[in-house]
Design an enzyme around this catalytic site. Sequence first.
Site, short mmCIF file in Angstrom:
data_model
loop_
_atom_site.label_atom_id
_atom_site.label_comp_id
_atom_site.label_asym_id
_atom_site.label_seq_id
_atom_site.Cartn_x
_atom_site.Cartn_y
_atom_site.Cartn_z
N GLU A 26 -22.59 9.92 38.95
CA GLU A 26 -21.22 9.48 38.67
C GLU A 26 -20.25 10.57 39.11
O GLU A 26 -19.99 11.51 38.35
CB GLU A 26 -21.02 9.27 37.16
CG GLU A 26 -21.71 8.07 36.59
CD GLU A 26 -21.00 7.58 35.33
OE1 GLU A 26 -20.66 6.41 35.28
OE2 GLU A 26 -20.77 8.37 34.40
N ASN A 53 -21.22 0.99 29.77
CA ASN A 53 -20.82 2.08 28.88
C ASN A 53 -19.44 1.74 28.32
O ASN A 53 -18.44 1.86 29.02
CB ASN A 53 -20.79 3.41 29.66
CG ASN A 53 -20.29 4.56 28.80
OD1 ASN A 53 -20.17 4.42 27.59
ND2 ASN A 53 -20.02 5.70 29.43
P1 13P Z 1 -15.52 3.35 35.19
O1 13P Z 1 -16.47 2.26 35.60
O2 13P Z 1 -14.44 2.91 34.28
O3 13P Z 1 -15.05 4.12 36.37
O4 13P Z 1 -16.39 4.39 34.30
C1 13P Z 1 -17.60 4.83 34.79
C2 13P Z 1 -18.30 5.53 33.72
O5 13P Z 1 -17.89 6.58 33.28
C3 13P Z 1 -19.52 4.90 33.18
O6 13P Z 1 -20.26 5.79 32.42
#
Ligand code: 13P
Length: 239
Positions: A164, A14
Amino acid sequence: MLNLSNFSSFFVANWKLNGNMAFINDYFDALNTKSQNCVVVCPPSIYIDKIKKNQKNIFAGAQDVSKFISGAFTGELSAEMLNDMDVKFCLVGHSERRQNFNETNDNIKLKIGNLINNNIIPILCIGESLEEKQNNKTTEVLTKQIKEGIPKISNNENTIIAYEPIWAIGTGLTPTINEIDQIHIKIKKIDDSLNNYKILYGGSVKSSNSKAINEIDSVDGCLIGGASLKIEEFNNIIS
Ligand code: 13P
């Protein structure tokens, strides 16, 4: 729609609001996608075509979609348009959209339905804030996000869930391996129909922790933010 059972693991980059033409050229020169895993790159939508035209073995994903099908909705992109551009996956309900753009579970449900109807696999993002975690509200929050966000049309062949935790995004913090496993197992038990869903983990995934996370039985892959922008890191994660 892709057959999810063709892949053992999913690695979804992402990029959020990052990247430009020069970045993309360098990125795909260096990207190493020999793996048998499903690798998805979700750039800002304006670059989806550029991603798609690269010669590497990856799928293009989108970061969001309109809840509307067509009409007078300035600035929106429909699921049909994404399908037209051969987009195979789309994030829905990312915490940054819930927090900054008033994304609601009702909207999320409409978006997931639109995507499935256009042969795109939605990746529903769920997760609790630090405060909710500290108040032992994690299961309650995830249950609400799932019950209110997943439409009846969803099943384990056309929808993916990404856990997440908000407090892990971009912070360098992650739950322990055992905590991730326990939460993924709990998610599958929220409803009988969820038992066979693919569930990805996201939040501070990097090359130094991705192997251990991906080896957890209840984890089917990773959703990667910051580390997906560093091509060496991303190559290590997907290899
Ligand atoms: P990070 O890997 O930067 O913590 O972000 C995770 C994220 O929001 C992926 O959608």
